[in-house]
Design a protein around this motif. Structure first.
Motif, short mmCIF file in Angstrom:
data_model
loop_
_atom_site.label_atom_id
_atom_site.label_comp_id
_atom_site.label_asym_id
_atom_site.label_seq_id
_atom_site.Cartn_x
_atom_site.Cartn_y
_atom_site.Cartn_z
N UNK A 3 -10.34 3.37 21.53
CA UNK A 3 -9.11 2.75 22.05
C UNK A 3 -7.89 3.14 21.19
N UNK A 4 -7.48 4.37 21.33
CA UNK A 4 -6.35 4.88 20.54
C UNK A 4 -5.49 5.76 21.44
N UNK A 5 -4.21 5.56 21.40
CA UNK A 5 -3.31 6.35 22.24
C UNK A 5 -2.98 7.67 21.56
N UNK A 6 -2.52 8.61 22.37
CA UNK A 6 -2.13 9.90 21.81
C UNK A 6 -0.92 9.75 20.88
N UNK A 7 -0.04 8.84 21.22
CA UNK A 7 1.13 8.62 20.36
C UNK A 7 0.70 8.15 18.98
N UNK A 8 -0.29 7.27 18.94
CA UNK A 8 -0.79 6.80 17.65
C UNK A 8 -1.48 7.93 16.89
N UNK A 9 -2.23 8.77 17.60
CA UNK A 9 -2.88 9.92 16.96
C UNK A 9 -1.84 10.81 16.29
N UNK A 10 -0.78 11.12 17.02
CA UNK A 10 0.28 11.97 16.47
C UNK A 10 0.91 11.32 15.25
N UNK A 11 1.22 10.02 15.36
CA UNK A 11 1.90 9.31 14.28
C UNK A 11 1.06 9.28 13.01
N UNK A 70 20.68 21.98 4.64
CA UNK A 70 19.72 20.88 4.75
C UNK A 70 19.92 20.13 6.07
N UNK A 71 21.17 19.99 6.49
CA UNK A 71 21.44 19.34 7.77
C UNK A 71 20.80 20.09 8.93
N UNK A 72 20.90 21.41 8.90
CA UNK A 72 20.27 22.23 9.95
C UNK A 72 18.75 22.06 9.88
N UNK A 73 18.22 22.07 8.66
CA UNK A 73 16.78 21.91 8.49
C UNK A 73 16.28 20.58 9.00
N UNK A 74 17.05 19.52 8.74
CA UNK A 74 16.66 18.18 9.22
C UNK A 74 16.64 18.14 10.75
N UNK A 75 17.61 18.80 11.37
CA UNK A 75 17.67 18.83 12.84
C UNK A 75 16.49 19.60 13.41
N UNK A 76 16.15 20.72 12.77
CA UNK A 76 14.99 21.51 13.22
C UNK A 76 13.70 20.72 13.06
N UNK A 77 13.57 20.01 11.94
CA UNK A 77 12.37 19.21 11.70
C UNK A 77 12.23 18.10 12.73
N UNK A 78 13.34 17.42 13.01
CA UNK A 78 13.31 16.34 13.99
C UNK A 78 12.97 16.87 15.38
N UNK A 79 13.52 18.03 15.74
CA UNK A 79 13.24 18.63 17.04
C UNK A 79 11.77 19.03 17.14
N UNK A 80 11.21 19.54 16.05
CA UNK A 80 9.81 19.96 16.04
C UNK A 80 8.88 18.76 16.21
N UNK A 81 9.20 17.67 15.53
CA UNK A 81 8.36 16.46 15.64
C UNK A 81 8.48 15.87 17.04
N UNK A 82 9.70 15.85 17.58
CA UNK A 82 9.90 15.34 18.94
C UNK A 82 9.13 16.18 19.95
N UNK A 83 9.13 17.50 19.73
CA UNK A 83 8.38 18.39 20.62
C UNK A 83 6.89 18.11 20.55
N UNK A 84 6.41 17.80 19.34
CA UNK A 84 4.99 17.50 19.18
C UNK A 84 4.60 16.27 20.00
N UNK A 85 5.43 15.23 19.95
CA UNK A 85 5.14 14.02 20.73
C UNK A 85 5.17 14.33 22.22
#
Length: 261
Positions: free
Chosen positions: A111-119, A237-252
């Protein structure tokens, strides 16, 4: 957080090996500094005649920054490349390995959701990167104390922070890619880490390629900039943070909709 603990336990051998090897190399590098310090004048004359090579690797930091210059060039390069490879390989397998190893069917009967697996996998990835960097900081600090060298702690901390951010960004990018893979992508992860490194070298050599610094997280590990300004270069670093956030969002997004076999 059962999956989180499982991932930490499963990755502990790899973490110990990577952390130990890079920490050993850093310690050796620090211990040879007293011998290198006596040759700084000769090195400066040599680098003055190798302008392109000197620019690519930031040799000005070596001749102008004392121990910190030496560390940021000779020692931290190993932390940068080694840590980037570790982060990329770790990140690329986080989600893909469930299908690669045939454990996805077993995992999702619970009983585990995919969202929880990713997190939980993402948290495990971040914690392992933090532990890896903490080991490098501790070993470096002990090595510096052993040779009796005085350093500016603030600048050294910024150097380590820049590499932590580098590792986290590469891990995030690899994690995002992992969500779309069905098998291991070690070759892809190694290629990503090395590509970023060589883009950084190219951007340092030619002014016409300086815009490429925005394409690589190695751009904010520039030791000469940190030593001179006692600050990180936040625009990169600002560009890197945006790329990281986009990558994580894409993973979800990708993994929650993926047809997992």
């Amino acid at each position: 957080m059962t999956l989180f603990g499982h991932e930490l336990k499963k990755g502990r051998v790899s973490l110990v090996i990577w952390s130990g090897v890079i920490a050993f190399l850093l310690a050796v590098c620090v211990f040879i500094y007293p011998e290198m310090a006596s040759q700084m004048g000769e090195l400066e004359d040599m680098f003055n005649n190798m302008v392109a090579f000197s620019d690519a690797f930031g040799m000005d930091a070596l001749t102008e920054g004392g121990f910190l210059g030496f560390f940021s060039l000779e020692c931290a390069e190993m932390l940068g490349i080694g840590g980037a490879l570790f982060a990329a390989i770790l990140g690329i397998g986080m989600l893909a390995k469930e299908e690669r190893d045939g454990t996805a069917e077993l995992l999702f009967t619970h009983p585990i959701t995919r969202t929880r697996v990713i997190t939980e996998k993402l948290l495990s990835l971040a914690v392992q990167i933090l532990i890896f960097n903490a080991v490098q900081i501790a070993v470096t600090a002990l090595s510096i104390l052993a040779i009796g060298e005085e350093v500016e702690v603030g600048k050294l901390a910024l150097i380590f922070l820049s590499f932590l951010l580098l590792h986290l960004e590469i891990a995030a990018i690899s994690f995002g890619i992992s969500s779309a893979l069905r098998r291991g992508g070690i070759g892809i992860s190694i290629g990503i880490a090395l590509l970023f490194y060589f883009i950084s070298l190219a951007s340092n050599i030619s002014e016409s390629l300086e815009f490429m610094k925005y394409l690589t997280p190695f751009s904010y590990t520039d030791g000469s900039y940190i030593i001179e300004h006692t600050s990180l270069d936040w625009k990169y670093i600002g560009v890197g943070a945006a790329v990281s956030a986009a990558s994580i969002a894409a993973a979800y997004r990708v993994y929650t909709k993926k047809d997992i076999s």
